[in-house]
Scaffold this active site. Sequence first.
Site, PDB file in Angstrom:
ATOM      1  N   ASP A  52       0.853  -1.190   0.000  1.00 18.04           N
ATOM      2  CA  ASP A  52       0.000   0.000   0.000  1.00 18.04           C
ATOM      3  C   ASP A  52       0.892   1.245   0.000  1.00 18.04           C
ATOM      4  O   ASP A  52       1.808   1.362   0.825  1.00 18.04           O
ATOM      5  CB  ASP A  52      -0.852  -0.055   1.285  1.00 18.04           C
ATOM      6  CG  ASP A  52      -1.993   0.949   1.303  1.00 18.04           C
ATOM      7  OD1 ASP A  52      -2.428   1.372   0.217  1.00 18.04           O
ATOM      8  OD2 ASP A  52      -2.456   1.284   2.413  1.00 18.04           O
ATOM      9  N   GLU A 107      -1.543   6.012  -8.882  1.00 14.57           N
ATOM     10  CA  GLU A 107      -2.496   7.020  -8.380  1.00 14.57           C
ATOM     11  C   GLU A 107      -2.371   8.322  -9.153  1.00 14.57           C
ATOM     12  O   GLU A 107      -1.271   8.806  -9.426  1.00 14.57           O
ATOM     13  CB  GLU A 107      -2.270   7.275  -6.872  1.00 14.57           C
ATOM     14  CG  GLU A 107      -3.253   8.306  -6.306  1.00 14.57           C
ATOM     15  CD  GLU A 107      -3.333   8.325  -4.776  1.00 14.57           C
ATOM     16  OE1 GLU A 107      -3.136   7.270  -4.143  1.00 14.57           O
ATOM     17  OE2 GLU A 107      -3.603   9.401  -4.221  1.00 14.57           O
ATOM     18  N   ASP A 132       2.760   4.999  -5.470  1.00 16.85           N
ATOM     19  CA  ASP A 132       1.996   6.228  -5.282  1.00 16.85           C
ATOM     20  C   ASP A 132       2.874   7.426  -5.619  1.00 16.85           C
ATOM     21  O   ASP A 132       3.641   7.916  -4.790  1.00 16.85           O
ATOM     22  CB  ASP A 132       1.505   6.309  -3.828  1.00 16.85           C
ATOM     23  CG  ASP A 132       0.727   7.597  -3.548  1.00 16.85           C
ATOM     24  OD1 ASP A 132       0.625   8.439  -4.459  1.00 16.85           O
ATOM     25  OD2 ASP A 132       0.232   7.752  -2.428  1.00 16.85           O
ATOM     26  N   ASP A 172      -8.693   0.938   6.328  1.00 11.80           N
ATOM     27  CA  ASP A 172      -7.725   0.758   7.404  1.00 11.80           C
ATOM     28  C   ASP A 172      -8.244   1.392   8.700  1.00 11.80           C
ATOM     29  O   ASP A 172      -8.318   0.738   9.752  1.00 11.80           O
ATOM     30  CB  ASP A 172      -6.383   1.387   7.005  1.00 11.80           C
ATOM     31  CG  ASP A 172      -5.280   1.090   8.003  1.00 11.80           C
ATOM     32  OD1 ASP A 172      -5.522   0.340   8.970  1.00 11.80           O
ATOM     33  OD2 ASP A 172      -4.162   1.608   7.835  1.00 11.80           O
ATOM     34  N   SER A 225     -12.881   4.384   4.736  1.00 11.38           N
ATOM     35  CA  SER A 225     -13.482   4.008   6.020  1.00 11.38           C
ATOM     36  C   SER A 225     -14.754   4.823   6.238  1.00 11.38           C
ATOM     37  O   SER A 225     -14.841   5.986   5.827  1.00 11.38           O
ATOM     38  CB  SER A 225     -12.495   4.261   7.169  1.00 11.38           C
ATOM     39  OG  SER A 225     -11.578   3.174   7.243  1.00 11.38           O
ATOM     40  N   HIS A 274      -7.808   9.960   3.755  1.00  6.93           N
ATOM     41  CA  HIS A 274      -7.348   8.989   4.750  1.00  6.93           C
ATOM     42  C   HIS A 274      -7.695   9.437   6.173  1.00  6.93           C
ATOM     43  O   HIS A 274      -7.842  10.633   6.432  1.00  6.93           O
ATOM     44  CB  HIS A 274      -5.830   8.792   4.620  1.00  6.93           C
ATOM     45  CG  HIS A 274      -5.455   8.100   3.347  1.00  6.93           C
ATOM     46  ND1 HIS A 274      -4.914   8.755   2.270  1.00  6.93           N
ATOM     47  CD2 HIS A 274      -5.555   6.803   2.975  1.00  6.93           C
ATOM     48  CE1 HIS A 274      -4.700   7.903   1.296  1.00  6.93           C
ATOM     49  NE2 HIS A 274      -5.078   6.701   1.689  1.00  6.93           N
ATOM     50  N   GLY A 275      -7.791   8.459   7.069  1.00  4.27           N
ATOM     51  CA  GLY A 275      -7.965   8.768   8.486  1.00  4.27           C
ATOM     52  C   GLY A 275      -9.417   8.783   8.938  1.00  4.27           C
ATOM     53  O   GLY A 275     -10.333   8.432   8.173  1.00  4.27           O
TER      54      GLY A 275
HETATM   55  P1  13P Z   1      -8.944   4.880   5.531  1.00  5.55           P
HETATM   56  O1  13P Z   1      -8.025   5.729   6.350  1.00  5.55           O
HETATM   57  O2  13P Z   1     -10.181   5.612   5.153  1.00  5.55           O
HETATM   58  O3  13P Z   1      -9.246   3.567   6.171  1.00  5.55           O
HETATM   59  O4  13P Z   1      -8.177   4.555   4.149  1.00  5.55           O
HETATM   60  C1  13P Z   1      -7.217   3.544   4.103  1.00  5.55           C
HETATM   61  C2  13P Z   1      -6.423   3.554   2.853  1.00  5.55           C
HETATM   62  O5  13P Z   1      -6.716   4.225   1.885  1.00  5.55           O
HETATM   63  C3  13P Z   1      -5.242   2.681   2.814  1.00  5.55           C
HETATM   64  O6  13P Z   1      -4.503   2.860   1.646  1.00  5.55           O
HETATM   65  O1  G3H Z   2      -3.264   4.939   3.569  1.00  2.00           O
HETATM   66  C1  G3H Z   2      -2.611   4.696   4.571  1.00  2.00           C
HETATM   67  C2  G3H Z   2      -2.916   3.471   5.345  1.00  2.00           C
HETATM   68  O2  G3H Z   2      -4.018   3.674   6.194  1.00  2.00           O
HETATM   69  C3  G3H Z   2      -1.706   2.982   6.061  1.00  2.00           C
HETATM   70  O3  G3H Z   2      -1.390   3.814   7.121  1.00  2.00           O
HETATM   71  O4  G3H Z   2       1.033   4.340   6.826  1.00  2.00           O
HETATM   72  O5  G3H Z   2      -0.095   4.519   9.076  1.00  2.00           O
HETATM   73  O6  G3H Z   2       0.352   2.282   8.053  1.00  2.00           O
HETATM   74  P1  G3H Z   2       0.070   3.738   7.810  1.00  2.00           P
HETATM   75 ZN    ZN Z   3      -4.563   4.863   0.903  1.00  4.68          ZN
END
Ligand code: 13P
Ligand code: G3H
Ligand code: ZN
Length: 324
Positions: A96, A148, A118, A271, A229, A192-193
């Site tokens: 990822d 991306e 990315d 995530d 999410s 994200h988040g």
């Molecule tokens: P969320 O933070 O919305 O769960 O997105 C996760 C994600 O895009 C991981 O690549």
């Molecule tokens: O898009 C990011 C994912 O949620 C992974 O998060 O880099 O904190 O492991 P991280």
């Molecule tokens: Zn992501």
Amino acid sequence: MWKMVHYKEIGFVNTKEMFKHAMDNGYAVPAYNFNNMEQIQAIVLACVESRSPVILQVSKGARKYANQTLLRYMAEGAVEYMKELGGNIPMALHLDHGDSFELCKSCVDMGFSSVMYDGSHHSYEENIKITKEVVEYAHKFDASVEAELGVLAGIEEHVSSEKSHYTKPEEVKDFVTRTGCDSLAISIGTSHGAFKFKPGKPIPPLRFDILEEIQKKLPGYPIVLHGSSSVPQEYVEMVNQHGGDLSGALGVPEDQLRKAASMNVCKINIDSDGRLVVTAVIRKVLAKQKGVFDPRKYLGPARDELKELLIHKNKNVLGSANRY
Ligand code: 13P
Ligand code: G3H
Ligand code: ZN
């Protein structure tokens, strides 16, 4: 010393067939991040029970946290665990948000069946250049590459952006043709988040008009949605009631993800919801049972709740359940 291994030897599949099946049947494959044993247990149990294909996702941060070798063997363990449970679901191991050619290469060499490069924070031409290099390497091993275009709002380890820059539909065909990437992550309003939207205001709908334009430019081509999410409010409240503070946390409504999954979106990344559920349950157990000091007593219930949440997502949000 690490020895090279091909993903097929481990039992992973690349995402090509997965995405074709998802596209033909109007659903999206879940891509769930994992960093530890309880998360991978929940993912395998949920996806076997709901008979859903699954993409196990490892971020650069996860590799740093858990150790890259340990994580990779946990993923191999997931394939064996799936078989032990009597499951026969397609499973991919995916990097990822890979931020360099070298990281993507090392994952392919370690047995990943798919990698994301990315380059969204680079210029358009630089993004094309590096994505193409990753594609050339990964395709030698029949591994898939996600790229991306456009920038998601939110703060990530590798890129910080206060505002999103939606993907420009007029760029996607040129980008995909010149790079040869197998799927494309786009920006249409997710981030994200756990704090995706301003509290107290209506949640702005995803830009389905942009997705439709992209679909027209790339008919039948797999699109990926990051930042997906939904931040279930029952778990936000559980955190807040047991000593935490996640006031104002908001996510993408489930019906919007369902709609995206019925379109060309073939992979949905989740995530934060997993993090939220695990944290909520741990907080609750520790708050209610003051004498608990065996991690299994709080990690176990957190894992079980996570499994139920993932089953719900597969069945009711992504539509990936009962496909195998
Ligand atoms: P969320 O933070 O919305 O769960 O997105 C996760 C994600 O895009 C991981 O690549
Ligand atoms: O898009 C990011 C994912 O949620 C992974 O998060 O880099 O904190 O492991 P991280
Ligand atoms: Zn992501």
